[in-house]
Design an enzyme around this catalytic site. Structure first.
Site, short mmCIF file in Angstrom:
data_model
loop_
_atom_site.label_atom_id
_atom_site.label_comp_id
_atom_site.label_asym_id
_atom_site.label_seq_id
_atom_site.Cartn_x
_atom_site.Cartn_y
_atom_site.Cartn_z
CE LYS A 1 1.50 -4.73 8.45
NZ LYS A 1 3.04 -3.94 8.22
N1 PMP Z 1 4.47 -2.00 1.98
C1 PMP Z 1 4.67 -2.99 2.82
C2 PMP Z 1 5.45 -3.83 2.53
C3 PMP Z 1 4.80 -3.07 4.46
O1 PMP Z 1 4.80 -3.52 4.93
C4 PMP Z 1 3.87 -1.29 4.77
C5 PMP Z 1 3.72 -1.22 6.19
N2 PMP Z 1 2.42 -1.45 6.76
C6 PMP Z 1 3.30 0.09 3.92
C7 PMP Z 1 3.73 -0.97 2.50
C8 PMP Z 1 3.04 1.22 4.44
O2 PMP Z 1 1.65 0.71 4.94
P1 PMP Z 1 0.43 1.56 5.88
O3 PMP Z 1 1.53 2.88 5.24
O4 PMP Z 1 0.08 0.97 5.71
O5 PMP Z 1 1.79 1.55 7.32
#
Ligand code: PMP
Length: 307
Positions: free
Chosen positions: A169
């Site tokens: 992220k």
């Molecule tokens: N893909 C992307 C590009 C994201 O930004 C997110 C959100 N964090 C997710 C997938 C899902 O990740 P998570 O379940 O850890 O929130």
């Protein structure tokens, strides 16, 4: 109604519960302050070059009070992103900051946004010598009941390839998501679906993708996709197989859903011209996930950090 009758109907004054603050509180470099009392300098490195790392986390109202879902996993991912940029990041400090902000805002069902970034220190690309900051903001969230079914458009933009920008992220990486989202919105869709040049499904702009075919749940796996924590949770809960999935298979599926911390389990109505019908497996998983995050299912107990 006279004053005595009004007083009799009013809820009893609570001594134990501190009041909700007049202005939302944010944690910034060790101090809680009013959200509008803070400013970042115009030479902030992260603003020019995207040199920051963030997380999207959720807390839920459980029978035992507010609790954060899979907080250590979010912190571990944030630490990985920070390490890549050469930032100091202390998960224990960030954990305390998350809990302090939730408490200060009296939040229970909330979205939590920690962000660490390089601040002022000149216009060069070198990050050395720049101030490092950490903030945590929280906003209360509505409880989703079913949610709307998203229509996905296939992005003409490719997802950042992992060998150019690892799927973490990192702030700057999300310009790629913004471009895809803008394009899909302008084409009348709600959200974008990234595919790669070989016809494999990658992910959405901020959520991972699953397909259901003949009752079997499959988690889309791709090296360019963020390894989502919700994705991992759903694989553990459903026993879903994790593997690469072609766009053809996605069109052939009975059900498709996206998932993420913010999206939770979001049924997909259709992809481009293909509409999916009823989505019983998605609904069942969404209901199970809703119980798990609120501590109502045994599986979840170790995944909750009490606020
Ligand atoms: N893909 C992307 C590009 C994201 O930004 C997110 C959100 N964090 C997710 C997938 C899902 O990740 P998570 O379940 O850890 O929130």
């Amino acid at each position: 109604m006279n004053a005595t009758a009004e007083a009799a109907q009013a809820p009893p004054p609570s001594i134990a519960e501190p009041a909700v603050p007049a202005r939302p509180q944010v944690w910034f470099d060790g101090v809680l302050c009013d959200i509008d009392a803070l400013q970042a300098g115009l030479t902030t490195h992260a603003m020019h070059y995207g040199s920051g790392v963030f997380e999207g986390i959720r807390s839920y109202a459980t029978a035992d009070g507010a609790a954060v879902f899979r907080l250590p996993e979010h912190m571990a991912r944030m630490r990985e992103g920070a390490a890549l940029l050469g930032m100091r990041f202390d998960p224990a400090q960030a954990t305390d900051a998350v809990l302090a902000t939730l408490r200060a805002n009296r939040h229970r069902d909330a979205y939590i946004r920690p962000l660490t970034w390089f601040g002022e220190g000149g216009f060069g690309l070198d990050v050395e010598g720049h101030a490092e900051h950490l903030m945590v903001a929280t906003t209360s969230t509505r409880v989703h009941l079913g949610g709307t079914r998203a229509r996905l458009g296939i992005s003409t933009w490719r997802r950042n390839p992992a060998d150019s920008l690892p799927p973490l992220k990192l702030c700057g990486a999300y310009v790629n998501s913004i471009l895809a989202k803008r394009e899909s919105r302008s084409r009348g869709f709600d959200e974008a679906l990234f595919t790669d040049a070989d016809g494999f499904v990658v992910e959405c702009t901020g959520a991972n993708v699953f397909i259901v075919r003949a009752g079997r749940v499959t988690a889309v796996q791709h090296r360019d996709a963020l390894p989502g924590i919700t994705r991992d949770t759903l694989i553990r809960l459903s026993g879903a197989e994790s593997r690469t999935v072609t766009l053809e298979e996605l069109f052939d599926a009975d059900e498709v859903f996206a998932c993420g911390t913010a999206a939770e389990v979001a049924p997909v109505h259709g992809v481009e011209g293909r509409s999916y019908g009823d989505n019983p497996v998605t609904r069942e998983l969404a209901a199970l996930y809703a119980r798990v995050v609120r501590g109502e299912a045994e599986a979840a107990r170790g995944w909750l950090t009490a606020v």
